[in-house]
Design a protein around this motif. Sequence first.
Motif, PDB file in Angstrom:
ATOM      1  N   LYS A 492      -3.221  -5.326  33.626  1.00 50.61           N
ATOM      2  CA  LYS A 492      -4.547  -5.282  34.238  1.00 50.61           C
ATOM      3  C   LYS A 492      -5.305  -6.565  33.914  1.00 50.61           C
ATOM      4  O   LYS A 492      -5.384  -6.994  32.767  1.00 50.61           O
ATOM      5  N   THR A 494      -8.433  -7.148  33.862  1.00 44.71           N
ATOM      6  CA  THR A 494      -9.681  -6.994  33.096  1.00 44.71           C
ATOM      7  C   THR A 494      -9.438  -6.874  31.596  1.00 44.71           C
ATOM      8  O   THR A 494     -10.365  -6.950  30.803  1.00 44.71           O
ATOM      9  N   THR A 495      -8.177  -6.660  31.174  1.00 44.49           N
ATOM     10  CA  THR A 495      -7.871  -6.476  29.756  1.00 44.49           C
ATOM     11  C   THR A 495      -7.719  -7.831  29.073  1.00 44.49           C
ATOM     12  O   THR A 495      -6.942  -8.687  29.537  1.00 44.49           O
ATOM     13  N   ASP A 496      -8.459  -8.059  27.986  1.00 41.54           N
ATOM     14  CA  ASP A 496      -8.320  -9.309  27.246  1.00 41.54           C
ATOM     15  C   ASP A 496      -7.916  -9.105  25.790  1.00 41.54           C
ATOM     16  O   ASP A 496      -7.580 -10.048  25.090  1.00 41.54           O
ATOM     17  N   HIS A 547      -9.425  -3.379  25.468  1.00 45.43           N
ATOM     18  CA  HIS A 547     -10.763  -3.962  25.511  1.00 45.43           C
ATOM     19  C   HIS A 547     -10.922  -4.748  26.812  1.00 45.43           C
ATOM     20  O   HIS A 547     -10.110  -5.610  27.134  1.00 45.43           O
ATOM     21  N   LYS A 548     -12.020  -4.430  27.526  1.00 43.46           N
ATOM     22  CA  LYS A 548     -12.318  -5.101  28.796  1.00 43.46           C
ATOM     23  C   LYS A 548     -13.627  -5.841  28.653  1.00 43.46           C
ATOM     24  O   LYS A 548     -14.679  -5.377  29.086  1.00 43.46           O
ATOM     25  N   GLU A 553     -11.513   0.738  26.404  1.00 41.85           N
ATOM     26  CA  GLU A 553     -10.815   1.922  26.918  1.00 41.85           C
ATOM     27  C   GLU A 553      -9.812   2.396  25.866  1.00 41.85           C
ATOM     28  O   GLU A 553      -8.976   1.621  25.401  1.00 41.85           O
TER      29      GLU A 553
END
Length: 557
Positions: A492, A494-496, A547-548, A553
């Motif tokens: 994904k 948005t996931t960093d 983490h986004k 999440e």
Amino acid sequence: MNDEKTPETTKEEKAETPAPTKKPRPRPRKSPAKKATAAKNKPTTPEDEEEKSSGAALKLLINSEEPEEARIALLENGKLSSFHVETVSSAQTKGNIYKGIITAIEPNLQAVFVDMGIERNGFLPFGDIHPEYYCKDVPPSTHWKDLKIQEVIRKGQEVLVEVVKEATGNKGASITTYLSMPGRYVVLMPGSDSHGISRKIEDESLRSKLREIVNSANLPEEIGYIVRTASKDVTKTALFQDIRYQLNLWKEIKSRGQSMSAPALVYKEQDVTARFLRDHFIHEIQEILVDNQITYEQVVNFLKLLPARQRVTKVKLHKGARPIFNLYQIEEQIEQIYQPSVSLPSGGSIVINPTEALVAIDVNSGRTSKDKNFEESIFLANMEAAEEMARQLRLRDLGGLIVVDFIDMRDKKHIREVEKQVKACMKHDKAKVDISRISKFGLLQISRQRLGPPVQKGSYTLCEHCQGLGMVRSVETMALAQLRRIHTGAIKKTTDKITCRFPLAIAQYMLNQKRADLVELEEKYNVVINIIADPDMNPTQSQIDFHKGAEEEKHLA
């Protein structure tokens, strides 16, 4: 030993007997070792079993020293014959009477669900609903199968119900509106017009006498009765006292049921000691040992109510330093109840596996198959298995359909003997049983009534690791499954950042064996992966946080 012995020759008989012309050759005596071996290898027949049980030494041990748990063990010649346990966390609800509210009507099931104020709603079949609860008038001769449940029963209606089967798994308790109040000698059934006498009382004159005594008690017409087996040796006075007590109890229950608001507990069944004395006590029990003063007085008071000729049992208060069960060395026998495998004297074993639908019992030959006389050793193992299986069914209170896989036998005579052994050993069981014959596949089917909740209830809890499966996934398999979850989240955009909290063994495997894979995921998807080892986690637990940016999440497993 046979009671009819050949009388010894007297001196006068010796004088009249002519001297033999030739001295007979003495028969070779069998050595004690061979006698012992022959006695050990001789299978127990139903006749031997009956003779053994008739002369058995029965001793009752009651362990109620701790308030959290009460245990009762009946010993037959030092061997555990019956075991009952009740804990505070799992007190029996069978026999309790509740005032409940009908919460749902299921026409397809021909049943209703009743809120009794406990964890799960009770299941009430249409056939167990007394006609007095019908909302409209129905001819007395009408059978419930000819009616529609939704037309005669309404939602929100209050009913007085009794628990007849404990709740198991996700299923609620089975209940009925046909109440029964068991006493020592008579079971009264309010709202029933049936009258009966125990089938175990076979003497017709005694049955007629008991029927006349109960009829002379002038019971109300709306109350039925069943005369129990224990009443065959009692006096008219004792029978009347029991009936009078049950009638007074019914009046109290009826009064409380009318005054209490539903849902509520109207009557609570007696504790395990009182139930055992009421339902299972026999005057053949020679001694009762109790380790608690209150329970001791309870037993003494019970024995005082028995007829004088039945008060032969001795009651003792155990005051020794050693625990009462440990003193008689039955703790190991009790632990054996919870084990799947039970050893047999000849070297074989039986494996008991309860499932959702039935109980499977497998008979294993063990080292008996190595003997020279293969057929006889197999027959011996099956005879021992039949006796031990009947005992384990009583101890564990296994019910429903029971399938026993005996070792294959070629001799039809042996097959019939094993069937007789099963039936003879099951005669000691108070539960209703139905036994089939051994099929050509070596299978014997038994249908047995369950008398109470499973013996494990209250003593054991579901394993938090395997959830009853009996095994957990290996470290490698768990690590690969978590790696796939990390990969799915890293894809994904948005996931960093990914924070993983794993059990110690899985975290070590990931950091040592899968370090290259984790580095590759970090570089490919531009994420940061943190692996944290948590020694407090059990092998099946895990937590992954994705983490986004400012958001987070969590994924728990």
